[in-house]
Design a protein around this motif. Sequence first.
Motif, short mmCIF file in Angstrom:
data_model
loop_
_atom_site.label_atom_id
_atom_site.label_comp_id
_atom_site.label_asym_id
_atom_site.label_seq_id
_atom_site.Cartn_x
_atom_site.Cartn_y
_atom_site.Cartn_z
N SER A 106 0.84 -1.20 0.00
CA SER A 106 0.00 0.00 0.00
C SER A 106 0.87 1.24 0.00
CB SER A 106 -0.96 0.02 1.19
OG SER A 106 -0.27 0.28 2.38
N LYS A 107 0.29 2.34 -0.48
CA LYS A 107 1.02 3.60 -0.61
C LYS A 107 0.02 4.73 -0.41
CE LYS A 107 3.20 6.14 -4.38
NZ LYS A 107 3.70 5.98 -5.73
N GLU A 108 0.38 5.71 0.44
CA GLU A 108 -0.52 6.83 0.71
C GLU A 108 0.29 8.11 0.85
OE1 GLU A 108 -3.74 8.18 4.08
OE2 GLU A 108 -3.21 6.08 3.89
N ARG A 109 -0.17 9.15 0.21
CA ARG A 109 0.50 10.44 0.31
C ARG A 109 0.13 11.10 1.63
NH1 ARG A 109 3.00 13.45 -3.52
NH2 ARG A 109 3.38 15.59 -2.94
N LYS A 110 1.14 11.59 2.36
CA LYS A 110 0.94 12.29 3.64
C LYS A 110 1.67 13.63 3.55
CE LYS A 110 -1.19 9.16 6.12
NZ LYS A 110 -2.41 9.33 6.86
N GLY A 111 0.96 14.66 3.11
CA GLY A 111 1.60 15.96 2.94
C GLY A 111 2.60 15.90 1.80
N SER A 112 3.87 16.18 2.12
CA SER A 112 4.90 16.17 1.08
C SER A 112 5.64 14.83 1.01
CB SER A 112 5.90 17.29 1.35
OG SER A 112 6.58 17.07 2.57
N THR A 113 5.24 13.86 1.84
CA THR A 113 5.90 12.56 1.83
C THR A 113 4.88 11.45 1.55
OG1 THR A 113 5.62 12.22 4.20
CG2 THR A 113 7.63 13.34 3.50
N PHE A 114 5.38 10.24 1.48
CA PHE A 114 4.53 9.07 1.25
C PHE A 114 4.76 8.06 2.36
CE2 PHE A 114 5.30 10.96 -2.83
CZ PHE A 114 4.08 10.87 -3.48
N GLU A 115 3.70 7.38 2.74
CA GLU A 115 3.80 6.24 3.66
C GLU A 115 3.53 4.99 2.84
OE1 GLU A 115 1.08 6.74 6.89
OE2 GLU A 115 2.42 8.11 7.93
N ILE A 116 4.44 4.04 2.92
CA ILE A 116 4.23 2.77 2.21
C ILE A 116 4.33 1.63 3.22
CG2 ILE A 116 5.10 3.61 0.00
CD1 ILE A 116 7.70 2.12 0.55
N TYR A 117 3.54 0.61 2.96
CA TYR A 117 3.61 -0.61 3.76
C TYR A 117 4.23 -1.69 2.90
CZ TYR A 117 0.96 1.13 7.69
OH TYR A 117 0.55 1.84 8.80
N VAL A 118 5.22 -2.36 3.50
CA VAL A 118 5.92 -3.44 2.83
C VAL A 118 5.61 -4.73 3.57
CG1 VAL A 118 8.18 -4.35 2.14
CG2 VAL A 118 7.75 -1.89 2.06
N GLU A 119 5.27 -5.77 2.83
CA GLU A 119 4.94 -7.06 3.41
C GLU A 119 6.13 -8.00 3.30
OE1 GLU A 119 0.78 -9.04 3.31
OE2 GLU A 119 1.89 -9.72 1.55
N PHE A 120 6.49 -8.62 4.44
CA PHE A 120 7.61 -9.54 4.51
C PHE A 120 7.13 -10.93 4.88
CE2 PHE A 120 9.28 -5.34 5.56
CZ PHE A 120 10.35 -5.25 4.69
N GLU A 121 7.93 -11.94 4.61
CA GLU A 121 7.59 -13.32 4.91
C GLU A 121 7.52 -13.63 6.40
OE1 GLU A 121 6.64 -16.02 3.11
OE2 GLU A 121 6.45 -14.65 1.44
N ASN A 122 8.35 -12.96 7.24
CA ASN A 122 8.37 -13.31 8.66
C ASN A 122 7.46 -12.47 9.50
OD1 ASN A 122 9.94 -11.00 8.42
ND2 ASN A 122 11.40 -11.66 9.93
#
Length: 75
Positions: free
Chosen positions: A59-75
């Motif tokens: 997932s990716k979401e713009r927060k003001g002048s930056t972005f928040e991304i969620y990365v999914e890992f195996e563990n």
Amino acid sequence: MRKELFHMERDVLNIGDSVTIIEGQLPFSYYYTIVPALAMSKNYKNAERIKSREGKVVSKERKGSTFEIYVEFEN
């Protein structure tokens, strides 16, 4: 599966991208960087460390002048 938040200043990653992370060490915690210096995580305690070094942007979401991304890992 484990999902973790990363902060990104430039719009360089998209949902579905595969990423590689490296671990940095502070005196009492660890942090992670998506290489080559695309995004950074928060600080984690020793028990919270991310064991996997490869993940996928879910997932990716713009927060003001930056972005928040969620990365999914195996563990």
